[in-house]
Scaffold this active site. Structure first.
Site: not given
Ligand code: ADP
Ligand code: ASP
Ligand code: MG
Length: 846
Positions: A492, A637, A639, A641, A706, A710, A826
Site C-alpha cells: 500500500i 473501514v 478500504a 469505499l 480484523d 473496522k 485490495g
C-alpha cells in the site's frame, strides 16, 4: 547592461554593508553583476554609525559645544577620505572635492545651530541626509572604478515628501511620476543610478528624512515609482528572523512572509525593516527580499503577497520598548457610547500616536500604549478631555504606568487556529511574567500585549519556545507544498507513493498543491529529506525494501522508530505536514500523538491505533482537539469505499447515526457465498487462500478480529459508540487456540470439526428464508461481531462474493437505510482511500 534589459531591480545596502571601502567594493561587485542582466537602482544608506555621529553633532551644536562639533565633523571627514584612499581608484580628486563640499555644508549648518543655540528638526534633517549623500557618491565611484557606468542622485532633489521633518512620508502617485521622470532616462542610458536612502524633499524644497532606518522605505518607494520587478535589502543578517536574533539566540530565518506579516513585525519593533517599508510595494505585488551581504549565497527572506500558513500559525515574535501604558478607568463608563472614540480624538488632537489599544469587555477600562516620550502629554490630554466625567466620577481615574514594552505575536495563520492567545498566556504565566494588557487586532494577524520592560527578553524567549519557532526552516515553505511522512512501505505504501508522485498533474494541482514525501519509515529506520525525497529515489528505496533491504540499512537511512522520524521531521518547518500510516504497527498511536502535538495531521489505513484500548483512542481524540489537528481514517473501514466521508457529511448536515451494520470482510464474504453454493467450509477457506484473499495467516480473518477493528473504528469515529470495544465471536471457534498451523493442517482441522455444523447452519437459515452472514453491528450499546441469519431480501442478505457492504441507519435514513457497497479490500482501492484522505486534509489546510 544588456541592450534588451527592461527589468528593473532595486538594491538597497544598509550601513553595515557599506561600513568601509572593502564592503563598498563588495557591494559594487554585486551590483555590477546584477547590472549585466537588469537595470539597477541602488539605494545607499550612510556608512555604519554615520547617522549616529551626525545626530551627536546636532546635539553638540545645540548644546553650544563647538569643540566637540568640530571634532565630530573631522571624524566624519577622516572616515570618508580613508574610504576614498582605500578604493584607490584613478582620478578621485573630483570625488574628494565633492565630499569636502558636503562636509563643509554640514559644518555650515552646525555653525548656524551653534550660533542660534536652536536645533530645528529642519536643520537636523539637512545634516542627517548628508550621511547618505557621502556614501552614495562613494558607492557610485566604486562602481565606476569597476567599469560600471554609475551616477549618484540625491533623493532630496526628486523624492517628494510631506514636511514632517524627522519622520517624513513620501507623497503618492504624483511624486511617483516625478521620480520616474528623474531616474528613467539614466537607466535608459544604461547607467546604474545610486540614490541616497533615508531622505526626501519637502514641498518647500527643504531636505527631509524618513525616520531611522528609512532607507528601506526609500528603496520600496523608488521601486514602486519605477515599476521595478524586485527589491533586495542587503543587510548584516541572513534575513528576517522569527525574533530579534540578538535577543533570542534560537531565532531562525523565515523563508517567506506576507506583506502584512512583515508590516506588523516592523510596526512592533523588528527594526530590520523600517515600519512603512511595505506600503509602497504591497499593492503592486513587488517582492522584497532581505539578504545578508556577508553571506550572499543564502536565500534570505522574501516578503510578498503569498499566504503560506505551513504548520505554524505563528511566524514571529517582536517587541517594542519605551512605552507608557495609560488606562482610563471607571465603572460608570460601561455602556456609555463613544468613550473609546473620545480617547482617540483627545490624543490625536495633540499629535500623540497610539501604538496599542485594548478595552476590557466589561467596558470599565480603556487601556492604551503610547511612546514613553509622549506618555505625560497623553495623560494631561486625557485628563483634560475627561474633566467633566472625572469630576462626576463617571471616569474614576487616568493612570499611567511607565517602562512598558509591547510584545507582538505575528502570523496570518493565527486567524484560523484557535487557542493561540491561551498558549501565549500559559507560556508567560509559566515564567511568572505579568501581562499588563492585551489586544488582538480584528485581522487576527497579531496579538499584542504589554509587559514591564524588564520582562521583555524573557517574554520573547518564552513565546518563541512555546510556538517552536526555533525549528529549522527548510527554506521550502512554498505556498502549495504538502509534506507527507509515510509510515510503512509495504504494497500500500508503494501504491500511495506512486499516486503521490504522479498526482502533481491533476489531483493536487487543482488545489494548487504540490505533494511530496519527505520521510518514510519501516521497522528498521527511516529516510528523511526536508525538501522532499525525489520520487525516483523513493521508488528505488521502496524497491530495495521489497527485495529485503530495510530502510535503516540503505544509503542515507537512519535508525529509529516512527516516532523518531516524526520528531526529526517536525523539527523542520514543513508545509501542511501529514503523517500517513500504511503500516500495521501496533504502536503507531505513539507516533500519531507526537505528530499532532507537533502540528501534523494524520491519515491512517492502519486500524490498530484507532481500534486499540478505548483509553488510547480517547487520548488521541483529546490530542487532536487540543492541537487543532485531524485524524482521517477512511481506508480503515472498507478500504476505498466512501464510508467515513459519507458519515462526516451526514453528521455535518445535522443528521444523527442511529445504527450501522455491515459485512466488512471480503474474505468472509467470499467464504459465505461459497457455503451457500454448497461448498464445505474447509474447501471455501482453502480457495480463498489460493486466490490471495486472506491475510497471510487466514485465522486473522476467520477469527473476525480484523472486521471487529473496522466496526470499532466506525463506532468510535461516528460518535455512536465512542468508547466501544468489540464483542466478538469468530466464524470458527476453538481453532486459533491451537496456535498457528500450515494451511493443510488448518483445512484438515476445519473439515473434521467445522464443515458439518457450518453446513447445517447454512441449511437452517435457508429453510427460514434467511442467509447466514458474518456481520458487524454498531449501535449506542456497543459493537458486536459474529455470525447471524439475516433476511434473504435485506441488503446484507443480497450481498455476494468479496464485496463489502455497510448499512447506515440515521434519523434521516429511516426506515430505508443508506447502503454503501463495493470492493472493500485490495491494494489499489486502499491506496485510493488514503489519497482521498490526504486530499481532504489538504483542502482543509489550504
Ligand atoms: P541595515 O543597516 O542593513 O538597514 P539594520 O541594523 O537596520 O540594518 O537592521 C538589521 C538588524 O535588525 C539586525 O542586525 C538585527 O539585529 C535587527 N533585528 C531586529 N529584529 C530582527 C528580526 N526579527 N529579524 C532580523 N533582524 C532583526
Ligand atoms: N542611515 C539611516 C539610519 O541609520 C537610514 C538607514 O540606514 O536606513 O537610520
Ligand atoms: Mg535598517
Amino acid at each position: 547592461m544588456g541592450e534588451q534589459a527592461t527589468r528593473i531591480e532595486v538594491h538597497k545596502f544598509g550601513g553595515t554593508s557599506l561600513a568601509d571601502a572593502e564592503r563598498m567594493g563588495q557591494a559594487a561587485r554585486r551590483v555590477a553583476e546584477v547590472a549585466t542582466s537588469a537595470r539597477v537602482v541602488v539605494v545607499a544608506s550612510a556608512l555604519a554609525g554615520v547617522t549616529d555621529t551626525l545626530t551627536r553633532l546636532g546635539a553638540a551644536a545645540a548644546a553650544g559645544d563647538r569643540q566637540q562639533a568640530q571634532h565630530l565633523v573631522e571624524q566624519l571627514s577622516r572616515r570618508h577620505m580613508e574610504a576614498v584612499d582605500a578604493l584607490a581608484a584613478a582620478d578621485d580628486e573630483p570625488l574628494r572635492l565633492e565630499l569636502e563640499r558636503l562636509l563643509g555644508e554640514v559644518w555650515a549648518v552646525a555653525q548656524g545651530v551653534l550660533h542660534t543655540g536652536e536645533l530645528t528638526p529642519r536643520s537636523m534633517d539637512r545634516m542627517l541626509a548628508t550621511g547618505e549623500k557621502l556614501s552614495a557618491r562613494l558607492l557610485a565611484h566604486a562602481l565606476r572604478g569597476q567599469g560600471t557606468a554609475a551616477a549618484s542622485v540625491d533623493a532630496d532633489t526628486f523624492l517628494e515628501t510631506d514636511d514632517v521633518f524627522g519622520e517624513a512620508t513620501p507623497l503618492g502617485p504624483v511624486a511617483d511620476r516625478t521620480m520616474a521622470a528623474r531616474l528613467a532616462p539614466r537607466l535608459d542610458r544604461g547607467e546604474v543610478v545610486v540614490v541616497t536612502g533615508f531622505c526626501g524633499r519637502a514641498p518647500d524644497g527643504a531636505t527631509t528624512t524618513l525616520g531611522r532606518g528609512g532607507s528601506d522605505l526609500s528603496a520600496t518607494v523608488v521601486a514602486a515609482a519605477l515599476g521595478a520587478a524586485s527589491v533586495t535589502l542587503w543587510t548584516d543578517v541572513d534575513g528576517i528572523f522569527t525574533a530579534d536574533p540578538r535577543l533570542v539566540p534560537d531565532a531562525r530565518v523565515i523563508a517567506q512572509l506576507n506583506y502584512r506579516e512583515a508590516a506588523e513585525m516592523s510596526f512592533y519593533g523588528a527594526n530590520v525593516l523600517h515600519q512603512r517599508t511595505m506600503i509602497p510595494v504591497a499593492a503592486r505585488g513587488i517582492p522584497v527580499t532581505t539578504r545578508n551581504t556577508f553571506a550572499p549565497a543564502r536565500p534570505g527572506s522574501v516578503v510578498d503577497g503569498r499566504f503560506t500558513p505551513g504548520s505554524h500559525p505563528v511566524k514571529a515574535t517582536t517587541a517594542v520598548r519605551a512605552h507608557g501604558l495609560l488606562s482610563v478607568e471607571g465603572k460608570g463608563m460601561a455602556g456609555v457610547p463613544g468613550m473609546a472614540a473620545r480617547v482617540f480624538a483627545a490624543l490625536a488632537d495633540h499629535g500623540i500616536s497610539v501604538t496599542m489599544i485594548s478595552q476590557s469587555s466589561s467596558e470599565v477600562s480603556i487601556c492604551l500604549a503610547v511612546p514613553s516620550d509622549q506618555s505625560r502629554r497623553a495623560e494631561a490630554a486625557l485628563k483634560r478631555a475627561f474633566r467633566p466625567e472625572l469630576s462626576r466620577g463617571v471616569v474614576e481615574e487616568v493612570v499611567v504606568r511607565d517602562q512598558v514594552a509591547l510584545v507582538a505575536i505575528v502570523g496570518l495563520g493565527m486567524a484560523r487556529t484557535p487557542g493561540v492567545s491561551a498558549r501565549v498566556f500559559t507560556a508567560l504565566a509559566r515564567q511568572r511574567i505579568n501581562v499588563l494588557a492585551i489586544a488582538q487586532g480584528s485581522s487576527e494577524l497579531n496579538i499584542s500585549l504589554a509587559v514591564d520592560e524588564v520582562d521583555v527578553d524573557r517574554s520573547l524567549r518564552a513565546i518563541h519556545e512555546e510556538f517552536g519557532l526555533h525549528r529549522r526552516d527548510t527554506g521550502q515553505e512554498t505556498a502549495g507544498a504538502l509534506d507527507v511522512l509515510l509510515l510503512g512501505c509495504g504494497k500500500i505504501g508503494v501504491a500511495v507513493a506512486d499516486l503521490l508522485a504522479d498526482a502533481g498533474a491533476g489531483r493536487f494541482a487543482r488545489l494548487g498543491l504540490d505533494a511530496r514525501v519527505v520521510g518514510v519509515c519501516d521497522r528498521s529506520g527511516y529516510l528523511f529529506e526536508p525538501t522532499g525525497i525525489a520520487p525516483k529515489r523513493l521508488a528505488r528505496a521502496l524497491e530495495r525494501k521489497a527485495s529485503g533491504e530495510a530502510l535503516g540499512e540503505q544509503d542515507g537511512g537512519l535508525p529509529g522508530s516512527a516516532r523518531d522520524l516524526v520528531r526529526h521531521a517536525l523539527g523542520y518547518r514543513l508545509s501542511r505536514p501529514v503523517l500517513v500510516d500504511v503500516s500495521d504497527a501496533g504502536d503507531a498511536h505513539e507516533a500519531f500523538g507526537e505528530a499532532m502535538a507537533l502540528g501534523c495531521d494524520v491519515v491512517t489505513a492502519n486500524k490498530k491505533p484507532l481500534a486499540d484500548a478505548a483509553a488510547v483512542f480517547a487520548d488521541l481524540m483529546t490530542l487532536a482537539q487540543e492541537s487543532g489537528r485531524v485524524i482521517k481514517a477512511e481506508a480503515t473501514v472498507g478500504a476505498g469505499l466512501p464510508v467515513m466521508d459519507t458519515l462526516e457529511m451526514l453528521l455535518a448536515a445535522g443528521d444523527r447515526l442511529t445504527s450501522a451494520e455491515g459485512c466488512l470482510s471480503g474474505t468472509l464474504g467470499f467464504v459465505m457465498t461459497r457455503l451457500e453454493q454448497g461448498d464445505a467450509l474447509s474447501e471455501a477457506v482453502a480457495e480463498a487462500v489460493r486466490l490471495g484473499y486472506t491475510e497471510p495467516d487466514p485465522l486473522v480473518d476467520l477469527s473476525g478480529v480484523d472486521m471487529a477493528r473496522k466496526a470499532v473504528i466506525l463506532g468510535r469515529l461516528s460518535g455512536l459508540a465512542p468508547a466501544a470495544e468489540a464483542e466478538l465471536s469468530g466464524l470458527v471457534e476453538g481453532v486459533a487456540e491451537d496456535g498457528p498451523m500450515e494451511l493443510d493442517a488448518l483445512v484438515r482441522r476445519l473439515a473434521q470439526t467445522h464443515d458439518g455444523p457450518m453446513a447445517a447452519a447454512v441449511a437452517d437459515a435457508a429453510a427460514e428464508g434467511k442467509a447466514l452472514r458474518y456481520v458487524a453491528r454498531v449501535s449506542a450499546a456497543g459493537v458486536r461481531v459474529g455470525l447471524e441469519s439475516v433476511p434473504l431480501d435485506s441488503p446484507l442478505g443480497q450481498l455476494r462474493g468479496t464485496d463489502n457492504m455497510i448499512v447506515l441507519r440515521s434519523e434521516r435514513y429511516d426506515p430505508r437505510p443508506l447502503v454503501i457497497s463495493g470492493p472493500g479490500a485490495g491494494v489499489e482501492v486502499t491506496a485510493m482511500g488514503v489519497l482521498g484522505d490526504i486530499l481532504r486534509v489538504a483542502a482543509q489546510r489550504s
